[in-house]
Design an enzyme around this catalytic site. Structure first.
Site, PDB file in Angstrom:
ATOM      1  N   ARG B 257       0.844  -1.298   0.080  1.00  0.00           N
ATOM      2  CA  ARG B 257      -0.357   0.025  -0.034  1.00  0.00           C
ATOM      3  C   ARG B 257       1.032   0.953   0.068  1.00  0.00           C
ATOM      4  O   ARG B 257       0.965   1.887   1.056  1.00  0.00           O
ATOM      5  CB  ARG B 257      -0.913   0.077   1.222  1.00  0.00           C
ATOM      6  CG  ARG B 257      -2.090   0.867   1.373  1.00  0.00           C
ATOM      7  CD  ARG B 257      -2.387   1.331   2.640  1.00  0.00           C
ATOM      8  NE  ARG B 257      -1.816   1.881   3.915  1.00  0.00           N
ATOM      9  CZ  ARG B 257      -1.805   1.595   5.009  1.00  0.00           C
ATOM     10  NH1 ARG B 257      -1.349   0.542   4.983  1.00  0.00           N
ATOM     11  NH2 ARG B 257      -0.469   2.608   5.390  1.00  0.00           N
ATOM     12  N   HIS B 261      -3.568   4.437   4.530  1.00  0.00           N
ATOM     13  CA  HIS B 261      -4.623   3.794   5.053  1.00  0.00           C
ATOM     14  C   HIS B 261      -5.555   4.087   4.253  1.00  0.00           C
ATOM     15  O   HIS B 261      -5.887   3.729   3.340  1.00  0.00           O
ATOM     16  CB  HIS B 261      -4.655   3.275   6.424  1.00  0.00           C
ATOM     17  CG  HIS B 261      -5.652   2.736   6.695  1.00  0.00           C
ATOM     18  ND1 HIS B 261      -5.828   1.413   5.947  1.00  0.00           N
ATOM     19  CD2 HIS B 261      -6.956   2.656   7.159  1.00  0.00           C
ATOM     20  CE1 HIS B 261      -7.106   0.672   6.537  1.00  0.00           C
ATOM     21  NE2 HIS B 261      -7.873   1.814   6.756  1.00  0.00           N
ATOM     22  N   TYR B 270       4.274   4.527  11.724  1.00  0.00           N
ATOM     23  CA  TYR B 270       4.779   3.616  11.690  1.00  0.00           C
ATOM     24  C   TYR B 270       5.664   2.774  10.207  1.00  0.00           C
ATOM     25  O   TYR B 270       5.699   1.587  10.957  1.00  0.00           O
ATOM     26  CB  TYR B 270       3.382   2.739  11.926  1.00  0.00           C
ATOM     27  CG  TYR B 270       2.401   2.979  10.520  1.00  0.00           C
ATOM     28  CD1 TYR B 270       2.923   2.312   9.425  1.00  0.00           C
ATOM     29  CD2 TYR B 270       1.293   3.973  10.575  1.00  0.00           C
ATOM     30  CE1 TYR B 270       1.969   2.119   8.463  1.00  0.00           C
ATOM     31  CE2 TYR B 270       0.690   4.045   9.989  1.00  0.00           C
ATOM     32  CZ  TYR B 270       0.885   3.130   8.846  1.00  0.00           C
ATOM     33  OH  TYR B 270      -0.583   3.171   7.630  1.00  0.00           O
TER      34      TYR B 270
HETATM   35  C1  LIG Z   1     -14.645  -5.837  11.794  1.00  0.00           C
HETATM   36  C2  LIG Z   1     -13.171  -4.378  11.536  1.00  0.00           C
HETATM   37  N1  LIG Z   1     -12.798  -4.347  12.904  1.00  0.00           N
HETATM   38  C3  LIG Z   1     -12.354  -3.338  12.037  1.00  0.00           C
HETATM   39  C4  LIG Z   1     -12.191  -2.388  11.679  1.00  0.00           C
HETATM   40  C5  LIG Z   1     -11.404  -0.965  11.199  1.00  0.00           C
HETATM   41  N2  LIG Z   1     -10.427  -1.006   9.865  1.00  0.00           N
HETATM   42  C6  LIG Z   1     -10.765  -0.338   9.006  1.00  0.00           C
HETATM   43  S1  LIG Z   1      -9.874  -0.843   7.740  1.00  0.00           S
HETATM   44  C7  LIG Z   1      -8.793  -2.079   9.100  1.00  0.00           C
HETATM   45  C8  LIG Z   1      -7.346  -2.687   8.583  1.00  0.00           C
HETATM   46  C9  LIG Z   1      -7.402  -3.571   7.354  1.00  0.00           C
HETATM   47  O1  LIG Z   1      -6.881  -4.067   7.156  1.00  0.00           O
HETATM   48  P1  LIG Z   1      -5.852  -4.990   5.374  1.00  0.00           P
HETATM   49  O2  LIG Z   1      -6.989  -6.209   6.051  1.00  0.00           O
HETATM   50  O3  LIG Z   1      -4.939  -5.475   5.562  1.00  0.00           O
HETATM   51  O4  LIG Z   1      -6.513  -4.237   4.531  1.00  0.00           O
HETATM   52  P2  LIG Z   1      -5.970  -3.049   3.403  1.00  0.00           P
HETATM   53  O5  LIG Z   1      -6.592  -1.991   4.525  1.00  0.00           O
HETATM   54  O6  LIG Z   1      -4.800  -3.412   4.384  1.00  0.00           O
HETATM   55  O7  LIG Z   1      -6.546  -2.753   2.371  1.00  0.00           O
HETATM   56  C10 LIG Z   1      -9.097  -1.919   9.958  1.00  0.00           C
HETATM   57  C11 LIG Z   1      -8.729  -2.385  11.181  1.00  0.00           C
HETATM   58  C12 LIG Z   1     -13.113  -2.444  10.013  1.00  0.00           C
HETATM   59  N3  LIG Z   1     -13.671  -1.784   9.538  1.00  0.00           N
HETATM   60  N4  LIG Z   1     -13.805  -3.559  10.214  1.00  0.00           N
END
Ligand SMILES: Cc1ncc(C[n+]2csc(CCOP(=O)(O)OP(=O)(O)O)c2C)c(N)n1
Ligand SMILES: [Mg+2]
Lengths: 325, 362
Positions: B257, B261, B270
């Site tokens: 990425r 985020h 980080y």
């Molecule tokens: C059930 C849930 N917990 C927490 C969140 C908050 N949140 C949004 S994106 C994220 C990280 C997601 O990481 P990843 O699965 O690696 O996907 P990326 O964002 O890197 O594409 C979090 C913790 C959420 N959307 N849903």
């Protein structure tokens, strides 16, 4: 004394408890290294070490379920759900275990777990980031539900929550995370769970609210004052166990009651407040008690959220209607 | 191919190297020059659109947005294999696949401007709304897989999730259901190395994500997610396999990425610029462009001209969307139920009385 907002007050409470009680551990998604997406736990990992303040894998059920085991084995976990709307994967652990372990083991296992939970709307967020679902938790026997509205109460209530041998849902009104600055003692102090606070005295109507709605009610009270009405405001601070005594005493005095909340109106905290008026102060009522709360709908995406959120004007409108009833 | 790239040996499917040189001829997907160019142009479009949305966000014209920057190859390659009747079960960072399925720029803008209309994807066939609760959507894909099999349809479901999402119970349940039911679902893990601030090594002790397929008795493969040819080869193979054998597949797309985020995140907190520079070398567009230049299929001039065209069209549609959208009160209420309860109707009427009072006061 030090100027604190709710973010720094929560951080301070965690810092104090981490310092004085080695059984306290703090974890959740992004909580450790980064210090949380709202920076509430910033600096705590550095100060207290990665064994005590840490990032968990992305799994709310995992976070809550492991807290059960930790608590059973003598720790006092303070866990964070990143946003209110993401607590649902943890529902099973919270409702099936956290709330029940004490009863199931006839007190052999206590569950001194605090679940920190940024909640509420008004911040133009994506779906699932704005809910006010406190009633769901207040409905579960075995859980305590706490909602501060000021930095002072945030610190004092969190200290009480961590020291409580019962599990506490600690809801943080993220809309006012940084909106209010207040001089707060740097010493350790606590605010008792289960005690509401009369924020302003009045004689015409009692308004009961909590969290981010307190500020909105206070704006409405300014309007009401100009119109010549005297409003008593009660900050609930704890949703369960509910401080019925304070509410009933106030309603007996004013004869009128309005609840203000950002939750969907039906089957909510407001409904419970109505029951207090009915059961404890019925013969003193001069107007029907009223809930001013959101529609029974899903929180709209940001561009529709203004339709959903309760405004000072709406609160004033209901205050006036109730007084003129 | 699944045997050739056994996740247990931590093998990764790659077709071109960081300099766009073909390192595995036999795995190069069959493509005409025109098709090859289209893949590149689609990635370029996604990148341009993505950058522009980020800049609209900075201008306060859209709300929080999760950039796709650096991950364009995965969504675009997915979009290239998904047929009209195949199902797309999105997460929120695979714009190329959305657009290929028929989501419009206007949908994307509406979503980011804060309208539910933007997650309807009115013109996209067999595409679910994007899903914010991490990994929850994967079970929907397994259910769609069951319906496809039950109805004897020639369709495949493809679902997306991130590396962080593999920690949720729903991820494991979805793979398990799909494995037990033997249904045509392709699960795609975009392993972009982070879940907000949390690095992937803190999500799992597995040697990779693809290996998790083994626990559920389905096939899995780890692919260079910044190599569009590798992604296309993997998707084509998995698609054929899922359809013909009625089986689920787990594809791990290794990527990075490059952006934040979301627009409210600050990655400098980080991760290091050294790390970012290392991944710049593997940028999916850069690599494909080097490949195209070697074949004399593409030039800087062409790129400038095309990006210019894209920007103009994106801006035109953005302005048009901005000027036409509205959010009346009833839109906040009327979709909650298919059959509106009387109580809710009354709540709206009561609120309208307040609005009348309010307007009269002005
Ligand atoms: C059930 C849930 N917990 C927490 C969140 C908050 N949140 C949004 S994106 C994220 C990280 C997601 O990481 P990843 O699965 O690696 O996907 P990326 O964002 O890197 O594409 C979090 C913790 C959420 N959307 N849903
Ligand atoms: Mg990720």
């Amino acid at each position: 004394m030090k100027a604190m907002n709710i973010v720094s007050a929560v951080n301070d409470a965690l810092d104090i408890k981490l310092t004085e009680d080695k059984s306290v551990v703090v974890y959740g998604e992004d909580v450790g290294f980064e210090g949380g997406v709202f920076r509430v736990t910033e600096g705590l990992q550095k100060k207290h070490g990665v064994e005590r303040v840490f990032d968990s894998p992305l799994a709310e059920s995992g976070i809550a379920g492991t807290a059960v085991g930790m608590a059973a084995a003598g720790l006092r976990p303070v866990i964070e759900m990143q946003f209110c709307g993401f607590i649902y994967p943890a529902f099973n652990q919270i409702i099936s275990h956290i709330s029940r372990f004490h009863n199931r083991s006839r007190g052999k296992f206590k569950m001194p777990i605090v679940i920190r939970l940024p909640y509420g709307g008004g911040i133009n967020a994506l779906e699932h980031h704005s809910e006010s679902m406190e009633a769901i938790f207040a409905h579960i026997p075995g859980l305590k539900v706490v909602v501060p509205s000021t930095p002072h109460d945030a610190k004092g209530l969190l200290i009480s929550a961590i020291e409580s041998d019962d599990p506490v849902l600690f809801l943080e009104p993220k809309r006012i995370y940084r909106a209010i600055k207040q001089e707060v003692s740097e010493e350790k102090f606590s605010v008792p769970i289960g005690k509401a606070k009369v924020l302003s005295q009045g004689t015409d109507v009692t308004v009961v609210a909590y969290g981010a709605m307190i500020r909105e009610v206070q704006k409405a009270i300014v309007m009401a004052k100009e119109a010549g009405y005297s409003v008593e405001l009660i900050d609930l601070r704890t949703i369960y166990p509910l401080d019925k005594e304070t509410i009933a005493a106030s309603v007996k005095k004013t004869g009128r009651l309005i609840f203000v909340g950002e939750e969907p109106r039906s089957f909510g905290v407001g409904s419970e407040i109505m029951a207090v008026a009915n059961e404890e102060a019925f013969l003193h009522l001069e107007a029907p008690p009223k809930r001013v709360a959101a529609f029974d709908v899903i929180v709209p995406y940001p561009r529709g959220e203004h339709h959903y959120m309760i405004t000072p004007e709406k609160i004033f409108y209901e205050i006036e209607r109730t007084i003129k009833f | 191919m699944f045997d050739q790239f056994d996740p247990a040996e931590d093998k990764m499917l790659q077709v071109i190297d960081n300099n766009g040189k073909v390192i595995s001829k036999e795995l190069m997907p069959k493509l005409s020059d025109e098709e090859t160019l289209k893949l590149y142009k689609d990635m370029l479009f996604v990148r341009t659109l993505d950058h522009m949305i980020v800049s609209y966000q900075r201008q306060g014209r859209v709300y929080t947005y999760p950039p796709n920057y650096g991950q364009e190859a995965i969504g675009v390659a997915a979009g290239a294999v998904l047929r009209h009747d195949d199902w797309l079960v999105p997460a929120f960072r695979e714009l190329g696949a959305w657009l290929a399925k028929g989501a419009t720029m206007k949908d994307v803008f509406m979503f980011n401007m804060g309208f539910e209309e933007g997650t309807k994807f009115a013109g996209a066939n067999h595409m679910l709304p994007s899903s914010v609760p991490i990994a929850s959507q994967l079970l929907h894909a397994s259910g769609i897989g069951y319906a496809i099999k039950y109805q004897k349809k020639d369709e495949v479901a493809m679902a997306f999730v991130g590396d962080g999402g593999t920690s949720e119970g729903d991820f494991h349940e979805a793979l398990n259901f799909a494995g037990v039911w033997k249904v045509p679902v392709i699960f795609v893990v975009q392993n972009n190395q982070y879940a907000i601030s949390v690095p992937v090594k803190m999500q799992t002790a597995s040697i990779n994500m693809a290996i998790k397929s083994k626990a559920y008795g389905i096939k899995g493969i780890k692919v260079d997610g910044n190599d569009i040819f590798a992604m296309l080869t993997a998707f084509r193979y998995a698609h054929e396999y899922a359809r013909k054998e009625s089986q689920a597949v787990l594809i791990e797309a290794v990527t990075y990425r490059k952006g934040a985020h979301t627009t409210s995140d600050d990655p400098t907190k980080y991760r290091t610029t050294d790390e970012e520079k290392e991944w710049d070398k593997k940028d999916p567009l850069r690599r494909m462009k080097l490949f195209l230049e070697k074949k004399k299929l593409w030039s800087d001039d062409q790129e400038k001209k095309l990006v210019d065209e894209y920007e103009k069209e994106i801006d035109r549609q953005f302005l048009e969307t901005e000027q036409t959208v509205q959010y009346p009160l009833e839109d906040a209420i009327k979709y909650t139920y298919a059959e509106m309860p009387q109580d809710l109707r009354d709540q709206q009427i009561e609120h309208e009385k307040f609005l009348q009072w309010k307007n009269a006061r002005k």
